[in-house]
Design an enzyme around this catalytic site. Structure first.
Site, PDB file in Angstrom:
ATOM      1  N   HIS A  29      12.326  75.651 -73.998  1.00 53.57           N
ATOM      2  CA  HIS A  29      11.312  76.653 -74.309  1.00 53.57           C
ATOM      3  C   HIS A  29      10.210  75.939 -75.091  1.00 53.57           C
ATOM      4  O   HIS A  29      10.452  75.415 -76.187  1.00 53.57           O
ATOM      5  CB  HIS A  29      11.899  77.802 -75.116  1.00 53.57           C
ATOM      6  CG  HIS A  29      12.911  78.602 -74.345  1.00 53.57           C
ATOM      7  ND1 HIS A  29      14.035  79.149 -74.917  1.00 53.57           N
ATOM      8  CD2 HIS A  29      12.963  78.928 -73.025  1.00 53.57           C
ATOM      9  CE1 HIS A  29      14.730  79.787 -74.005  1.00 53.57           C
ATOM     10  NE2 HIS A  29      14.102  79.667 -72.847  1.00 53.57           N
ATOM     11  N   GLU A  66       9.557  76.269 -78.898  1.00 49.72           N
ATOM     12  CA  GLU A  66      10.628  75.946 -79.839  1.00 49.72           C
ATOM     13  C   GLU A  66      10.518  74.450 -80.143  1.00 49.72           C
ATOM     14  O   GLU A  66      11.195  73.617 -79.547  1.00 49.72           O
ATOM     15  CB  GLU A  66      11.969  76.362 -79.253  1.00 49.72           C
ATOM     16  CG  GLU A  66      12.037  77.895 -79.084  1.00 49.72           C
ATOM     17  CD  GLU A  66      13.232  78.370 -78.289  1.00 49.72           C
ATOM     18  OE1 GLU A  66      14.161  77.568 -78.036  1.00 49.72           O
ATOM     19  OE2 GLU A  66      13.250  79.557 -77.897  1.00 49.72           O
ATOM     20  N   HIS A  85      17.453  74.419 -79.192  1.00 51.27           N
ATOM     21  CA  HIS A  85      16.557  75.580 -79.153  1.00 51.27           C
ATOM     22  C   HIS A  85      16.114  75.931 -80.578  1.00 51.27           C
ATOM     23  O   HIS A  85      16.401  75.208 -81.531  1.00 51.27           O
ATOM     24  CB  HIS A  85      17.267  76.771 -78.510  1.00 51.27           C
ATOM     25  CG  HIS A  85      17.386  76.670 -77.022  1.00 51.27           C
ATOM     26  ND1 HIS A  85      16.711  77.497 -76.149  1.00 51.27           N
ATOM     27  CD2 HIS A  85      18.101  75.826 -76.245  1.00 51.27           C
ATOM     28  CE1 HIS A  85      17.003  77.172 -74.909  1.00 51.27           C
ATOM     29  NE2 HIS A  85      17.853  76.164 -74.940  1.00 51.27           N
ATOM     30  N   GLU A 100      20.889  76.380 -81.874  1.00 48.87           N
ATOM     31  CA  GLU A 100      19.715  77.100 -82.384  1.00 48.87           C
ATOM     32  C   GLU A 100      19.434  76.537 -83.774  1.00 48.87           C
ATOM     33  O   GLU A 100      20.194  76.763 -84.716  1.00 48.87           O
ATOM     34  CB  GLU A 100      19.990  78.601 -82.440  1.00 48.87           C
ATOM     35  CG  GLU A 100      20.265  79.242 -81.092  1.00 48.87           C
ATOM     36  CD  GLU A 100      19.002  79.490 -80.278  1.00 48.87           C
ATOM     37  OE1 GLU A 100      17.897  79.378 -80.872  1.00 48.87           O
ATOM     38  OE2 GLU A 100      19.101  79.807 -79.082  1.00 48.87           O
TER      39      GLU A 100
END
Length: 568
Positions: A172, A175, A310, A402
């Site tokens: 992404h 990110e 991410h 994450e």
């Protein structure tokens, strides 16, 4: 300022105007003034776009209060805000607090656009040419190259028995932290290798490392143009074509599950190397060029372990990412669930923020109750994720990290974020050396056998040997029964013991060709059958004949007994 929700939700909560007050004791509050009137600031007018507000005059305060004045009529009084400050004048200022913890590592801590990233890659390669190599795996939709930095003591070559590891960041585009951490990591390994850091030297010697800092460079350029303050929750997230790359891999989960439900014998259903469906391979399939490049990369290199970086949360997720029967969220484990939980826990427990019990939660879900790890499908279902595809189509185990509540942290925060993640990044790479590894060879020729199948009893997920016959099977400590076979060879069984140390147990296999395969090869060479081979084959045939004769005799006896019983 931005609506409180985002991502895969429909955001309905945002404040459209607000006022601000300041305080130094949290008792007396002074309103922010615009001349003789109290200043009114404009907030969000849509779901995704952040709005930057500047105070009319510089203000020094310990506390700030935001008072909403109006908000979306169908929503609630909610907002997310990031307060940006500037340095105070002079080191002796009354409110000049100590700066945040940084890093002593001499790395290039800033956000790098595409051209700056290329320069940094070249600089690392120039500094450490003996252990680094830059290569590309393809291009983005707009033609930006997908660069990979390889780090190895023998770059450019797969060494027999040496596992292949990869980190992928920037799937992404907005990110951004993962991208910068990958650039930090390659600099750090280069510097520490030159300083004779024994841990880093051992890692480089024993592992072939591949770092892809930007899988979605088109999206990143869009987010980078706005900067960390104004890059919204989704601005730059998708590819140039508007594709979410984390949903763009073929959904092999449901292919496997459907086959299992239809099969009369579930053991006959393939549990690994599941081929891509025909619809996905057509030229008009909605598959991003970036996704195709990564799939080709996965097929070319026998990766053993990977992590996909991410941002926007603080948690490590592990497969499966997709639920069965399209349930919104449900724990959906793989056959290797215990080892995946180990991998996730390794990263989360060494991460300074995740391991801090006093840290705040990012949004609405407190992952600390799960020790900062969770099954991906138990968070939210993601059909077509890279993690699931990696597990079902290749030998590679992969988790998603994450990294931070903030997808695009300010450049001043990057040194701290590096320190938060440095040990986790290195420790996770070292896990590629757990379990068993070895080489599957032809007993006669001693040559490696490609595509040999390695099965661990009790784990319904097999792997295959690489082109040279070498293999790696990630496993937790324990005793395992390992069965290996390949086309044209007799299967072989061994007991392999895995210890608790982060070093693999060597389990080699020498397979014997089946008699039929040996005869074919001998006759193909135009040679006569050796006498000892003829005698061995004759003896084998006699044993088979005796066994089949015994079975036939038993059947006849059973039939005769039944016939006598019926006549009585």
């Amino acid at each position: 300022m931005q609506g409180v929700k985002g991502g895969w939700y429909k955001c309905l909560d945002w404040v459209s105007t607000y006022k601000v007050q300041f305080s130094n004791d949290s008792v007396i509050w002074i309103p922010c003034m615009n001349g003789s009137q109290e200043a009114v600031f404009v907030g969000n007018q849509d779901q995704e776009t952040p709005v930057l507000a500047l105070f009319p005059e510089p203000t020094v305060a310990q506390y700030i209060r935001i008072n909403p004045q109006s908000w979306f009529k169908n929503g609630t009084i909610c907002l997310r805000a990031e307060i940006l400050g500037c340095p105070l004048s002079g080191p002796d200022h009354e409110y000049n607090w100590k700066s945040e913890r940084g890093s002593t590592d001499k790395l290039d801590f800033r956000h790098h656009n595409y051209n700056e990233m290329r320069k940094l890659l070249k600089a690392v390669n120039d500094e450490c040419p003996d252990i680094t190599r830059i290569y590309t795996i393809g291009k983005s939709y707009t033609g930006l190259k997908l660069y990979v930095m390889e780090i190895s003591d023998n770059p450019g070559k797969h060494e027999l028995g040496e596992p292949e590891f990869r980190y992928v960041a920037g799937m992404h585009g907005n990110e951004a932290l993962g991208r910068e951490l990958m650039l930090n990591l390659m600099q750090y390994i280069c510097h520490e290798y030159k300083r004779d850091n024994q841990r880093i030297m051992q890692l480089v010697k024993d592992t072939r490392i591949h770092l892809l800092p930007s899988m979605n460079p088109d999206g990143y350029e869009v987010a980078y143009e706005k900067g960390s303050e104004l890059s919204g929750w989704s601005l730059g997230r998708y590819s140039f074509e508007g594709i979410d790359l984390n949903h763009n891999f073929p959904d092999l989960n449901n292919i496997m599950w459907d086959a299992q439900e239809l099969a009369t014998n579930k053991k006959s259903v393939s549990n690994h190397y599941i081929p891509m469906p025909e619809y996905y391979t057509t030229t008009n399939a909605t598959v991003a060029s970036e996704t195709r490049a990564v799939i080709s990369w996965m097929q070319d290199i026998p990766f053993v372990l990977s992590a996909n970086l991410h941002g926007g949360e603080l948690v490590v997720t592990y497969p499966f990412d997709c639920t069965r029967d399209w349930i919104p969220r449900q724990d959906t484990p793989t056959e290797d669930n215990d080892f995946f939980r180990w991998l996730a826990a390794v990263y989360a427990s060494a991460n300074l923020v995740m391991a801090n019990p006093d840290r705040r939660i990012c949004h609405y879900e407190d992952f600390q109750q799960h020790k900062n790890i969770i099954n991906g499908a138990d968070w939210h279902t993601v059909p077509g994720s890279m993690n699931d595809f990696s597990y079902l189509h290749t030998n590679c185990f992969e988790v998603t990290v994450e990294l931070s509540c903030d997808k695009f942290p300010h450049a001043s925060e990057l040194p701290t974020e590096w320190e938060n993640n440095k040990e986790s990044l290195i420790l996770y790479m070292e896990q590629v050396h757990r379990g068993i590894k070895g080489v599957i060879r032809d007993k006669d020729t001693k040559e490696g056998i490609a595509n040999g199948i390695i099965k661990v009893a009790g784990l319904d997920h097999d792997i295959r040997s690489a082109a040279d016959g070498d293999y790696w099977r990630l496993l937790n400590p324990g005793e395992y029964k390992v069965i290996v076979w390949a086309e044209g060879y007799l299967p072989l069984v061994r007991r392999c013991s895995v210890g608790s140390e982060a070093q693999p147990t060597i389990c080699n296999f020498s397979l014997t060709k089946t008699p039929r395969e040996r005869i074919k090869q001998i006759l193909a060479r135009g040679s006569k059958m050796p006498r000892d081979e003829m005698l061995r084959i004759r003896a084998l045939r006699m044993r088979k004949l005796r066994v089949s004769t015994k079975i036939l005799n038993r059947r006849r006896e059973e039939q005769q007994r039944h016939a006598k019983a019926r006549t009585k």
